[in-house]
Design a protein around this motif. Structure first.
Motif, PDB file in Angstrom:
ATOM      1  N   ARG A  96       4.373  -1.019  -0.217  1.00 12.19           N
ATOM      2  CA  ARG A  96       4.053  -2.007   0.817  1.00 12.19           C
ATOM      3  C   ARG A  96       3.215  -1.370   1.919  1.00 12.19           C
ATOM      4  O   ARG A  96       2.257  -1.965   2.408  1.00 12.19           O
ATOM      5  N   ALA A  97       3.603  -0.150   2.291  1.00 15.02           N
ATOM      6  CA  ALA A  97       2.833   0.553   3.322  1.00 15.02           C
ATOM      7  C   ALA A  97       1.409   0.824   2.832  1.00 15.02           C
ATOM      8  O   ALA A  97       0.473   0.905   3.630  1.00 15.02           O
ATOM      9  N   GLY A  98       1.263   0.945   1.513  1.00 13.34           N
ATOM     10  CA  GLY A  98      -0.059   1.170   0.924  1.00 13.34           C
ATOM     11  C   GLY A  98      -0.839  -0.119   0.723  1.00 13.34           C
ATOM     12  O   GLY A  98      -1.889  -0.113   0.075  1.00 13.34           O
ATOM     13  N   GLY A  99      -0.310  -1.229   1.234  1.00 16.07           N
ATOM     14  CA  GLY A  99      -1.062  -2.485   1.197  1.00 16.07           C
ATOM     15  C   GLY A  99      -0.619  -3.461   0.119  1.00 16.07           C
ATOM     16  O   GLY A  99      -1.109  -4.584   0.056  1.00 16.07           O
ATOM     17  N   HIS A 100       0.327  -3.054  -0.742  1.00 14.35           N
ATOM     18  CA  HIS A 100       0.780  -3.960  -1.809  1.00 14.35           C
ATOM     19  C   HIS A 100       1.969  -4.764  -1.311  1.00 14.35           C
ATOM     20  O   HIS A 100       3.113  -4.554  -1.719  1.00 14.35           O
ATOM     21  N   ARG A 101       1.670  -5.702  -0.453  1.00 14.54           N
ATOM     22  CA  ARG A 101       2.747  -6.373   0.268  1.00 14.54           C
ATOM     23  C   ARG A 101       3.451  -7.489  -0.510  1.00 14.54           C
ATOM     24  O   ARG A 101       4.521  -7.933  -0.122  1.00 14.54           O
ATOM     25  N   ALA A 114       0.396   7.421 -10.481  1.00 15.89           N
ATOM     26  CA  ALA A 114      -0.358   6.699 -11.508  1.00 15.89           C
ATOM     27  C   ALA A 114      -0.267   5.190 -11.298  1.00 15.89           C
ATOM     28  O   ALA A 114      -1.221   4.462 -11.556  1.00 15.89           O
ATOM     29  N   LEU A 115       0.893   4.720 -10.794  1.00 19.98           N
ATOM     30  CA  LEU A 115       1.047   3.289 -10.531  1.00 19.98           C
ATOM     31  C   LEU A 115       0.067   2.843  -9.447  1.00 19.98           C
ATOM     32  O   LEU A 115      -0.620   1.830  -9.585  1.00 19.98           O
ATOM     33  N   LEU A 116      -0.008   3.641  -8.379  1.00 23.42           N
ATOM     34  CA  LEU A 116      -0.929   3.311  -7.287  1.00 23.42           C
ATOM     35  C   LEU A 116      -2.368   3.256  -7.783  1.00 23.42           C
ATOM     36  O   LEU A 116      -3.124   2.341  -7.444  1.00 23.42           O
ATOM     37  N   GLU A 117      -2.720   4.233  -8.620  1.00 23.03           N
ATOM     38  CA  GLU A 117      -4.074   4.275  -9.149  1.00 23.03           C
ATOM     39  C   GLU A 117      -4.333   3.074 -10.057  1.00 23.03           C
ATOM     40  O   GLU A 117      -5.368   2.418  -9.970  1.00 23.03           O
ATOM     41  N   TRP A 118      -3.347   2.772 -10.917  1.00 17.78           N
ATOM     42  CA  TRP A 118      -3.467   1.639 -11.832  1.00 17.78           C
ATOM     43  C   TRP A 118      -3.641   0.335 -11.033  1.00 17.78           C
ATOM     44  O   TRP A 118      -4.494  -0.492 -11.351  1.00 17.78           O
ATOM     45  N   LEU A 119      -2.841   0.181  -9.985  1.00 17.72           N
ATOM     46  CA  LEU A 119      -2.938  -1.029  -9.151  1.00 17.72           C
ATOM     47  C   LEU A 119      -4.314  -1.117  -8.495  1.00 17.72           C
ATOM     48  O   LEU A 119      -4.893  -2.197  -8.394  1.00 17.72           O
ATOM     49  N   GLY A 120      -4.816   0.035  -8.073  1.00 16.49           N
ATOM     50  CA  GLY A 120      -6.155   0.069  -7.473  1.00 16.49           C
ATOM     51  C   GLY A 120      -7.220  -0.421  -8.444  1.00 16.49           C
ATOM     52  O   GLY A 120      -8.128  -1.149  -8.065  1.00 16.49           O
ATOM     53  N   ASN A 121      -7.059  -0.057  -9.707  1.00 18.77           N
ATOM     54  CA  ASN A 121      -8.037  -0.455 -10.722  1.00 18.77           C
ATOM     55  C   ASN A 121      -7.931  -1.924 -11.101  1.00 18.77           C
ATOM     56  O   ASN A 121      -8.869  -2.492 -11.662  1.00 18.77           O
TER      57      ASN A 121
END
Ligand code: C2E
Ligand code: CA
Ligand code: CA
Ligand code: CA
Length: 278
Positions: free
Chosen positions: A105-110, A268-275
């Protein structure tokens, strides 16, 4: 006859002994491995089937032993349950997963949700709901983005107790999914009494979907049931486009499986979500 009996008894107790010794050995290894920090979580994305957009993840427990071997949860969770260790491990899993949700959430995935598996041994523990409340408080995770997965076999037992406990859990604000749905024998009336939010179609029925004409009948039934009861439905173990296509045409809204992503490390999850961002 007496010696035969004894011989039979000896044979029986020796093979039992080996099995029990192995279980006890693994229990000790698990206890010390847990203390040494050998357990960790992997996160498997869950997606909207129509758009492939991710909306959440399921936390899955992993154990890498001191000598680098990976032991699957299907092997060590029964031992954790049998020994009672699951109560402490389960609390740790919950806190880890909630902390990860807060980081996401702090990384923007609210709008991201986190699903956490709960063992029946853990769920039955008298302090389970207090533990859940404290974990939510301490981590600051928003309850309405947290889902607990309980198995259908558990949902079948001790109806009165379960109904009450689920009601308490629901009062914390978290939602409930019935895992491995279709493998048990939940009756419709029973299901209506439980305050569940989501049915999770077991992987075996997703696998069957592309087989015979009748292969999709259980998946189809669960999707219908979800629709009739106003429950969300997610298919697990979706591995190929054909399965996804059939599930979509049956009206299944949500999915999870290797087709979309394997379980991932937090990075890897953060990166995957970014993609995936559109
Ligand atoms: P489950 O809750 O039904 O989890 C789904 C399992 O299917 C996971 O195996 C996942 O990695 C695997 N999977 C996901 N997508 C696919 C796919 O497309 N194809 C195939 N072949 N498999 C897929 P995993 O991680 O080995 O977990 C096995 C079981 O262990 C879980 O089944 C769950 O019952 C239990 N488990 C895992 N983590 C926990 C935990 O933290 N607490 C408790 N109590 N149980 C857990
Ligand atoms: Ca699960
Ligand atoms: Ca499952
Ligand atoms: Ca399953």
């Amino acid at each position: 006859a007496k010696s035969q009996q004894r011989a039979g008894h000896f044979y029986f107790s020796r093979s039992m002994g080996v099995e029990i010794r192995e279980r006890v050995r693994m229990m000790h290894a698990l206890r010390s491995g847990f203390q040494r920090g050998e357990l960790f979580l992997a996160y498997q994305p869950q997606v909207d089937l129509a758009t492939s957009r991710p909306f959440g993840a399921e936390a899955l427990l992993r154990w890498r032993t001191e000598d680098g071997r990976m032991i699957g949860p299907d092997r060590f969770i029964p031992i954790a349950e049998y020994s009672g260790l699951i109560v402490d491990i389960g609390e740790w899993v919950l806190r880890q997963a909630l902390a990860e949700l807060v980081r996401l959430r702090a990384g923007g995935h609210r709008d991201f949700t986190m699903s956490v598996n709960v063992s029946q041994v853990q769920f039955r523990h008298p302090h389970f709901v207090d533990m859940l409340r404290r974990a939510l408080e301490d981590t600051g995770a928003p309850a309405d983005y947290v889902e607990l997965e309980i198995t259908e076999s558990m949902a079948m037992e001790e109806p009165a107790l379960l109904v009450e406990k689920l009601a308490q859990v629901k009062r914390t604000g978290v939602s409930i999914a019935i895992d491995d749905f279709g493998t048990g024998f939940s009756s419709l009336s029973h299901l209506q009494r439980l305050q569940v939010d989501r049915l999770k179609i077991d992987r075996t029925f997703v696998t069957e979907i592309t087989g015979s004409a009748r292969g999709s009948s259980i998946a189809e039934m669960v999707i219908q049931l979800g629709r009739n009861l106003g429950l969300s439905v997610i298919a697990e173990g979706v591995e190929d486009e054909r399965q996804a296509h059939i599930l979509r045409s049956l009206g299944c809204p949500l999915a999870q499986g290797f087709l979309f992503s394997r379980p991932l490390s937090p990075e890897a999850l953060l990166e995957w979500l970014g993609n995936q961002a559109i």
